[in-house]
Design a protein around this motif. Structure first.
Motif, PDB file in Angstrom:
ATOM      1  N   LEU A   1       0.849  -1.196   0.000  1.00 47.93           N
ATOM      2  CA  LEU A   1       0.000   0.000   0.000  1.00 47.93           C
ATOM      3  C   LEU A   1       0.882   1.241   0.000  1.00 47.93           C
ATOM      4  O   LEU A   1       0.404   2.355  -0.193  1.00 47.93           O
TER       5      LEU A   1
ATOM      6  N   ALA B   1      -1.246  -3.690  -7.558  1.00 52.30           N
ATOM      7  CA  ALA B   1      -2.650  -4.009  -7.294  1.00 52.30           C
ATOM      8  C   ALA B   1      -2.887  -5.501  -7.511  1.00 52.30           C
ATOM      9  O   ALA B   1      -3.598  -6.163  -6.744  1.00 52.30           O
ATOM     10  N   ARG B   2      -2.275  -6.030  -8.562  1.00 49.07           N
ATOM     11  CA  ARG B   2      -2.456  -7.456  -8.870  1.00 49.07           C
ATOM     12  C   ARG B   2      -1.916  -8.326  -7.727  1.00 49.07           C
ATOM     13  O   ARG B   2      -2.569  -9.275  -7.292  1.00 49.07           O
TER      14      ARG B   2
ATOM     15  N   ARG C   1      -1.423  -7.390  -4.581  1.00 49.32           N
ATOM     16  CA  ARG C   1      -2.275  -7.195  -3.393  1.00 49.32           C
ATOM     17  C   ARG C   1      -3.497  -8.091  -3.472  1.00 49.32           C
ATOM     18  O   ARG C   1      -3.927  -8.675  -2.489  1.00 49.32           O
ATOM     19  N   ASN C   2      -4.038  -8.145  -4.693  1.00 50.72           N
ATOM     20  CA  ASN C   2      -5.272  -8.888  -4.871  1.00 50.72           C
ATOM     21  C   ASN C   2      -5.074 -10.393  -4.723  1.00 50.72           C
ATOM     22  O   ASN C   2      -5.913 -11.100  -4.150  1.00 50.72           O
TER      23      ASN C   2
END
Lengths: 235, 814
Positions: A61, A85-86, A88-89
């Motif tokens: 983050l 983001a990928r 994190r997801n």
């Protein structure tokens, strides 16, 4: 309990400096840390010691000012936003102090959200969401809105959301901070069960009662790791 | 009262603390209220203000017409019969518009005037500014008297009071000026001189050998009357119909089938523009509504942000009514301030509208920001204040104190309701904007198609100049013809003189028209009174060449053809097609009813077929038209047309020289290029399109701001949610998509509402459209897509902002 395996997370001299006007604040000052697969780590320390900053960097983050960050053997400190983001997801699950459920979505939809971002087919999503809710004992509340749940229930939903995607690691930021002691205990039991089932957990807490649930305790002070010790786990 | 002052003080402090918000809200309101008040000032001046005459409700216009006939003027004997035999009219006067020539300040000038009967001024009940008006005694004594308008008196005579009593040469005849009419008196419109008819009725505009006081077929008079007290127009109409029935028995050829209409003078004056003005008022009302929604939305966003303050007030014992009152006080303060700025703006908008309005728009001099307009501004300011203030006030005050005090923690019930209300407002705003856009789009398309319309002639490089003859000086057809012949010769004799011709009427000019009934030799004679009617053009040789009107067959008029019987007539394609079918019209004989009554027909031979010309307006399809040489039939209101590459000044000078060479006292009338004449003919649709287009553009801007504001507000209030989504792995594109989706959903819903609204509303505008239907799918689709596209772009800015949300800050915000 699983046997510790290879390093899932490796931090090498991570620093984080915040600049406000002409003031430099060193939130993290050269943190070296390894977290192995299957470990249950607690991070503690006084207010302002850098716990949350460390967790943000671990969760992609936030980016470090300096240093190297390896996640599952791959450097991730300087990835573009879409790749972060990928990761994190798919590889990280978050549990927040204030649950951070989306008020307009039902319990089911909240848990489903990260799977939607993953582009998973609806049948598989449904299966995973139901399983996750079942696991935290909230399947019967799938159609409710977060505002219709108690704090403890909301946090269990948040845990379900975090585990539904089967991440490599669960990052929990003061997961009991907004709960009464009974609900707090219930959530901690839940995390322990997840750990037993193989989950890697890294939890920020300043409550020694809950820190004892972890098998390894890291103490931060002024942005540095000042203590890193294996613990005898209390059941 | 004390609490009201307290609320006002607090409201003032809030606006000082948030100057950006106050400024945007004030500007939006000023724009909405200003535009509405500006248009209202025109509606007020033109439609609502009573005519500035004594007891104007009793003033009526009297007309007689046959079904489908276009001419509703009255003949002198009809007027005299109605005047003598009616039981319901207190007074009745006839007049005919005319152009007078006179010398003022040493040069010949032309003045718009009217020949009126003795009762004219008495009937209106106005007082002269100086001197006196006409009386019955003057008429009986056959005195040649004139009254000047205040404006003309000031402009041409410097307001010299000594003008009263002075003798003026009007068209070569002596008239004594007896009075000055005040500027408020304007009947008929834009008259500068009123001359007393020296006989029982004004003489006709054309030289005639027949007695015009007995000829019922010569219809050229306009008639006004004052109803007796307590008499309604319908009663007067019934009374006059009885007289008309008697006239029909007396002279069935001229009077059978005619009916009487009695119309209030105000309706008569403004009837044609009423619809347009009401459309504009409705359009600007929609704009105001859009502005209100914008401000309401601003207030709602702001009030939601004040939920904690509201919660504290509630916790301290404020009732819901008290809270609503406080919030309404704030909105009223805002709206009244916006109204004051709007009133100032309205004075500019009114001035601009008057400047842009076509001269044909009646009562323009009565249009200004007066106390009634100011009262209107106050009224709509108050109404808008309540309108845009009530919804947010109600919405915010609905939240319980505990909800409000927890504002920021989670989305409270009131917060969700506020979002719903804001969404509904945006859908309404987008819908209303689209209605305006579509309306303006249809008007714009109509205008484009109108100006693209082929007029049937080539206007480029053609200059027109009015050369009107005073009948007093040129009393006979022979004298008039001689003047125009000599004028054309003198012009042509100038070195390098370009081609010139004279014509009546000038295509697309505003100088009236002529029509003639006709009968084609060899075709069955229709029943009396049902002969076909065609427009009549009176032209000199060379007219078709100068104007660039193609001769499809045969020839035009030539000097060689002069006086060579049979006399020549040129017809247009429409007449040829409609009345000759497939037969060749060349050589056919046509009777135009120009011979004496009951005499044998006077045949004209068709020598040419000219291309169709849109003589009356670009809007109307070409009508059957026939052209006669000016040597066959002449009106003393001819316009010279010159085809030249020279500038207008040089042409004007050449025409003036030629006129002065024939008659040094004859002034030259209006000089205009034909493109200017065409532009003037579409001035009203142009103004409509311009004003509606401006409103639509403003609406679009306001709607775009509204969408931008809503989406920004939504992003601001959902920061935490976006933080969660980012933490859960949402890519920037997904966040953008989410925010755009919100805007798009509202835009599409608004567009659907707008299309449905426009579908319903624009049907009433069919009469104002040209070349495009009120439900033109392309216009609807393109403008809806445009609005959605612009709104999406407006949503994109806050959507990008949402991707920059720092998830940790968002997630920690408690």
């Amino acid at each position: 309990m699983n046997a510790p395996a290879e390093a899932l997370i490796k931090l090498d001299g991570i620093t984080k400096v915040f600049y406000t006007d002409e003031v430099e604040t060193h939130a993290l000052a050269g943190v070296h840390l390894d977290i192995r697969k299957g470990e249950y780590v607690s991070i503690a320390g006084p207010s302002g010691c850098g716990k949350s900053t460390l967790l943000s960097i671990l969760g992609l983050l936030d980016t470090p000012t300096d240093g190297r960050y390896f996640l599952n053997g791959r450097t991730v400190a300087d990835l573009p936003p879409s790749e972060r983001a990928r990761i994190r997801n798919r590889e990280i699950g978050f549990i927040f102090q204030s649950f951070n459920l989306i008020g307009d979505l039902t319990v089911f939809e909240n848990v489903e959200l990260p799977l939607t971002y993953r582009g998973m087919k609806s049948g598989e999503r449904k299966q995973r969401v139901e399983a996750a809710l079942e696991r935290v004992g909230m399947a019967h509340r799938a159609k409710h809105l977060p505002s219709q749940l108690s704090g403890g229930q909301q946090q269990r939903v948040a845990v379900a959301r975090a585990v539904a995607g089967e991440p490599l690691i669960l990052l929990a930021d003061e997961p009991t901070g907004n709960l009464d002691s009974r609900s707090g205990e219930a959530v901690m039991d839940l995390l322990r069960e997840l750990h037993r089932a193989g989950a890697t957990i890294c939890m920020v807490t300043h409550d020694p009662r809950y820190a004892r649930h972890a098998e390894r305790a890291i103490h931060l002070f002024d942005g540095r790791v000042v203590e890193d010790m294996e613990m005898a786990v209390t059941e | 009262m004390r609490t009201l002052l307290q609320d006002l003080r607090y409201a003032g402090r809030l606006f000082r603390r948030a100057p950006g918000f106050a400024l945007v809200a004030l500007a939006t309101l000023a724009l909405g209220i200003g535009a509405t008040t500006g248009v209202f000032s025109v509606v007020n001046g033109v439609l609502l203000q009573p005519l500035p005459y004594h007891d104007p409700a009793q003033l009526v216009a009297v007309q007689t017409s046959r079904t489908q006939a276009r001419d509703d003027s009255m003949s002198a004997p009809d007027f005299l019969d109605f005047q003598a035999r009616n039981h319901t009219l207190a007074a009745m006067a006839a007049y005919r518009e005319d152009v007078f020539t006179l010398r003022a300040r040493g040069v010949p000038i032309q003045a718009d005037g009217a020949l009126v009967t003795a009762e004219f001024f008495t009937l209106f009940g106005v007082r002269p500014l100086a001197g006196r008006f006409f009386g019955a005694d003057d008429a009986k004594a056959g005195r040649a008297l004139a009254v000047l308008s205040e404006g003309f008196w000031q402009r041409e005579f410097g307001g010299d009071p000594g003008v009263v009593g002075r003798t003026l040469q009007l068209g070569g005849a002596s008239y004594t000026v007896v009075g000055i009419a005040p500027a408020s008196f304007a009947w008929p419109q834009e008259r500068q001189i009123w001359a007393l008819a020296t006989r029982a009725a004004p003489e006709p505009p054309i030289a005639t050998t027949e007695g015009y006081l007995t000829n019922r077929g010569m219809r050229y008079l306009d008639v006004v009357a004052r109803l007796k007290p307590g008499v309604a127009p319908a009663t007067a109409r019934a009374d006059l119909e009885t007289i008309q029935t008697g006239l029909a028995r007396l002279d069935p050829d001229e009077e059978a089938g005619r009916s009487v209409s009695v119309t209030s003078l105000q309706e008569q004056l403004t009837g044609d523009v009423r619809h347009v003005l009401l459309v504009l008022l409705a359009a600007v009302g929609v704009l105001l509504l859009i502005a209100c929604i914008n401000v309401a939305h601003l207030l709602l966003a702001r009030a939601t942000g004040r939920a904690r303050e509201i919660g504290i007030r509630t916790a301290l014992g404020a009732s819901r009514t008290r809270l609503v009152r406080q919030l309404i006080t704030e909105s009223l303060l805002l709206s009244l301030a916006g109204g004051a700025a709007g009133l100032l703006m309205a004075t500019w908008i009114t001035a601009a509208l008057v400047r842009l309005a076509p001269h044909s728009l009646p009562r323009l001099t009565d249009v200004h920001v007066d106390p009634r307009v100011a009262a209107f501004a106050v009224l709509i300011s108050t109404a808008t204040g309540l309108l845009f203030g009530l919804v947010p006030a109600w919405q915010v005050s609905k939240a319980g104190p505990s909800d409000a005090l927890r504002a920021g923690d989670t989305r409270t019930g009131a917060g969700v309701a506020s979002h719903r209300t804001a969404n509904i407002m945006i859908v309404a705003q987008v819908g209303l904007s689209l209605v305006l856009l579509i309306t303006a789009g249809l008007m714009g398309q109509s205008l484009l198609r109108l100006v693209d319309q082929d007029p049937g002639f080539h206007p480029e490089h053609v200059v027109s100049a009015q050369v009107f003859l005073p009948q007093t000086q040129y009393a006979t057809a022979a004298a008039q013809t001689a003047f125009y012949e000599r004028f054309l010769q003198r012009f042509a004799s100038q070195p390098g003189a370009p081609p010139i011709a004279i014509a009546f009427p000038l295509p697309l000019g505003s100088g009236g028209s002529a029509r003639a009934s006709f009968q084609i030799q060899g075709q069955p004679e229709p029943p009396h009174g049902t002969r076909p009617v065609a427009r009549m053009g009176i032209v000199s040789p060379g007219y078709f060449r100068v104007m660039g009107i193609p001769l499809q067959r045969g020839r035009g008029f030539t000097d060689a053809a002069r006086d060579a019987p049979p006399r020549a007539v040129v017809i247009n394609e429409t007449l040829a097609r409609r009345y000759f079918g497939g037969a060749d019209p060349l050589g056919a004989h046509v009777d135009l009813g120009m011979g004496p009554d009951n005499g044998p027909p006077e045949w004209f031979t068709v020598v040419g077929v000219a291309g169709d010309v849109r003589t009356g307006s670009l809007r109307a399809a070409p009508e059957p038209e026939l052209y006669l040489s000016y040597r066959e039939f002449l009106l003393p209101f001819m316009t010279a047309v010159v085809r030249t590459d020279r500038d207008v000044g040089a042409v004007t000078s050449a025409v003036r020289t030629a006129v002065a060479a024939v008659d040094p006292n004859l002034p030259l009338g209006e000089v205009r290029t034909m493109p200017d004449v065409i532009a003037a003919s579409v001035q009203q649709p142009r103004l409509r399109a311009l004003v509606l287009g401006s409103f639509a553009l403003l609406a679009l801007v306001l709607a775009t701001l509204g969408i931008y504001g809503l989406v920004s507000y939504s992003v601001a209030t959902r920061t935490r949610e976006f933080g969660i989504r980012v933490a859960l792995g949402a890519a920037p594109g997904e966040i953008v998509g989410l925010v755009l989706g919100l805007g798009l959903k509202l835009l599409v819903a608004g567009a659907a509402v707008g299309v449905a609204g426009a579908w319903a509303v624009t049907r009433g505008l069919s009469g104002l459209l040209y070349g495009v239907t009120a439900t033109d799918p392309l216009t609807y689709a393109v403008l809806a897509a445009l609005l959605v596209a612009i709104g999406t772009v407006a949503s994109y800015i806050p959507a990008r902002r949402a991707t920059r949300v720092d998830p940790m800050t968002a997630l920690r915000s408690e």
